[in-house]
Design a protein around this motif. Structure first.
Motif, PDB file in Angstrom:
ATOM      1  N   ASP A  84       0.821  -1.199   0.079  1.00  0.00           N
ATOM      2  CA  ASP A  84       0.026  -0.057  -0.041  1.00  0.00           C
ATOM      3  C   ASP A  84       0.876   1.433   0.102  1.00  0.00           C
ATOM      4  O   ASP A  84       2.057   1.194   0.213  1.00  0.00           O
ATOM      5  N   VAL A  85       0.220   2.208   0.012  1.00  0.00           N
ATOM      6  CA  VAL A  85       0.878   3.606  -0.178  1.00  0.00           C
ATOM      7  C   VAL A  85       1.782   4.151   1.001  1.00  0.00           C
ATOM      8  O   VAL A  85       2.909   4.778   0.878  1.00  0.00           O
ATOM      9  N   GLY A 150      -5.651  -0.679  -7.211  1.00  0.00           N
ATOM     10  CA  GLY A 150      -6.919  -0.307  -6.546  1.00  0.00           C
ATOM     11  C   GLY A 150      -6.423   0.058  -5.157  1.00  0.00           C
ATOM     12  O   GLY A 150      -7.625   0.477  -4.384  1.00  0.00           O
ATOM     13  N   GLN A 151      -5.289   0.351  -4.722  1.00  0.00           N
ATOM     14  CA  GLN A 151      -4.728   0.745  -3.519  1.00  0.00           C
ATOM     15  C   GLN A 151      -4.892   2.201  -3.416  1.00  0.00           C
ATOM     16  O   GLN A 151      -4.695   2.985  -2.237  1.00  0.00           O
ATOM     17  N   VAL A 152      -4.754   2.859  -4.347  1.00  0.00           N
ATOM     18  CA  VAL A 152      -5.058   4.305  -4.324  1.00  0.00           C
ATOM     19  C   VAL A 152      -6.051   4.893  -5.393  1.00  0.00           C
ATOM     20  O   VAL A 152      -6.106   4.278  -6.465  1.00  0.00           O
ATOM     21  N   SER A 153      -6.679   6.020  -4.765  1.00  0.00           N
ATOM     22  CA  SER A 153      -7.829   6.398  -5.609  1.00  0.00           C
ATOM     23  C   SER A 153      -7.553   6.806  -7.298  1.00  0.00           C
ATOM     24  O   SER A 153      -6.310   7.334  -7.395  1.00  0.00           O
ATOM     25  N   GLU A 155      -8.953   8.900  -8.860  1.00  0.00           N
ATOM     26  CA  GLU A 155      -9.179  10.068  -9.396  1.00  0.00           C
ATOM     27  C   GLU A 155      -8.100  11.276  -9.122  1.00  0.00           C
ATOM     28  O   GLU A 155      -7.997  12.147  -9.633  1.00  0.00           O
TER      29      GLU A 155
END
Lengths: 218, 218
Positions: A84-85, A150-153, A155
DNA sequence: AGGAAAAAATTTATGCAATAAAAAATTTTT
DNA sequence: AAAAATTTTTTATTGCATAAATTTTTTCCT
């Protein structure tokens, strides 16, 4: 045509940096005079000034060289390892701290960072900041990968986010360097707090409004 | 009992700072020699060194004084005017930029910031960072207010968030100071991007995991 | 190839920051 | 009022940084 002249310049540059590296390692940067570097490099003291401006300039040049190493290390050790980020950002910061402390001690780093701000518009100030930018880009690419997972938006702009996280990391790095007692474990904990606080700061219903701020600010 | 001695020291301090302020304003800090400041203050050059360590130390002392003004301005102009945290952060940054640029030009600020890092552990380096901390606390209090209004998640530590936003702001401030061409409008836009990117970076389902990172990092 | 022109490094000289050690002045203490 | 303690000033040195003049080296042209 001009060939010899350029080559000799490059040669002097190399000799000066080589001499500086040796002497700095032996006696530290404070105990090493420009004159001593010049002598070891077989040029005059004024030439060192002509080439690097200031003593800190010589130091910056050394660091800039080591930063290329860091960049390679980063490109090798960072990608594809983070779930993850937050993990990603911490790994990124750890590599930088690690490299920095292996290369020079905090006291000298303080001078380097100070010089990079004081002479921000000099030749070497610029190359220092350019390498910062390249480091940030490695981070950006990893963020893009996390977006796909899909771990970071989706948008958000990966570039903007990468730059922002780099800024936070950089501030913590400066703090790590500025405070002698600060360990890397402590610094990591503080950085994690920074990140997570901002990540979860906004209630779900406020997020759409946040996106509109970006556009209105241009 | 000792009274006169302390009083005279304080008096010399005041005279040195007063002389420095006048001379720096007239001719800039670079064109002003320590000797000139000493003469105007009616002390010897060595005394100025004894009191403030370096020329940058004198400058830091001046800035530290102005920062008290900034702190008052912040406590007066910031509270209760922001509808959301992005608004708050931008207002906070704007007040700082505004005050800084009114007080000194970018060139001198670069020296001040460089000195605050290079001499981070000196007496004046410390007082500089302490005022930074107090500024951050004003921000923290406002965040607490926004939490009560439901604009900021209740689960996040206002202190951590305030410190993190302050860090981001500080990095942008350094960038604003380091780059001559950077306008306050541009800096504001970049800062907004930094903030919003991080705010909306995490998909809703990742937030719980983020909170757990804080605990695991200690 | 040889000499004029151009470019760059070195020599020379100066100013200032920073620091250290000895001397002088001033405050405190008795 | 004199001795003791503290602090400033004087004096001297080192090194960074910069400028101007000089010399050396490279390039270019005939």
């Amino acid at each position: 045509m001009s060939g010899l002249r350029e080559k000799q310049k490059a040669d002097r540059r190399r000799r000066i940096i080589e001499a500086a590296r040796t002497l700095f390692a032996q006696a530290g940067s404070e105990a090493t005079t420009i004159e001593a570097i010049a002598e070891a490099a077989g040029v005059s003291g004024v030439t060192v000034h002509n080439y690097y401006g200031t003593k800190a300039g010589v130091l910056l040049a050394l660091v800039t060289e080591s930063d290329r190493e860091l960049l390679q290390k980063m490109a090798r050790d960072l990608p594809g390892k983070s779930s993850d980020v937050i993990d990603l950002a911490r790994r990124f910061a750890a590599i930088i701290r690690d490299h920095a402390i292996t290369f020079l001690d905090k006291k000298i780093w303080r001078q380097v960072i100070a010089a990079s701000i004081a002479d921000a518009d000099s030749r070497f100030g610029k190359s220092y900041h350019s390498l910062d930018h390249q480091l940030a880009l490695v981070l950006v690419r990893e963020i893009e990968a996390l977006q796909k997972a899909g771990q970071v938006s989706a948008e958000v702009s990966a570039y903007d986010l990468g730059k922002a996280i780099f800024s936070l990391q950089n501030m913590r790095f400066v703090n790590f360097i500025a405070v002698d007692e600060m360990t890397d474990v402590q610094s990591d904990a503080l950085f994690t707090r920074d990140l997570c606080s901002i990540f979860v700061a906004l209630p779900a219903e406020q997020r759409a409004a946040a996106m509109r701020h970006i556009e209105s600010a241009g």
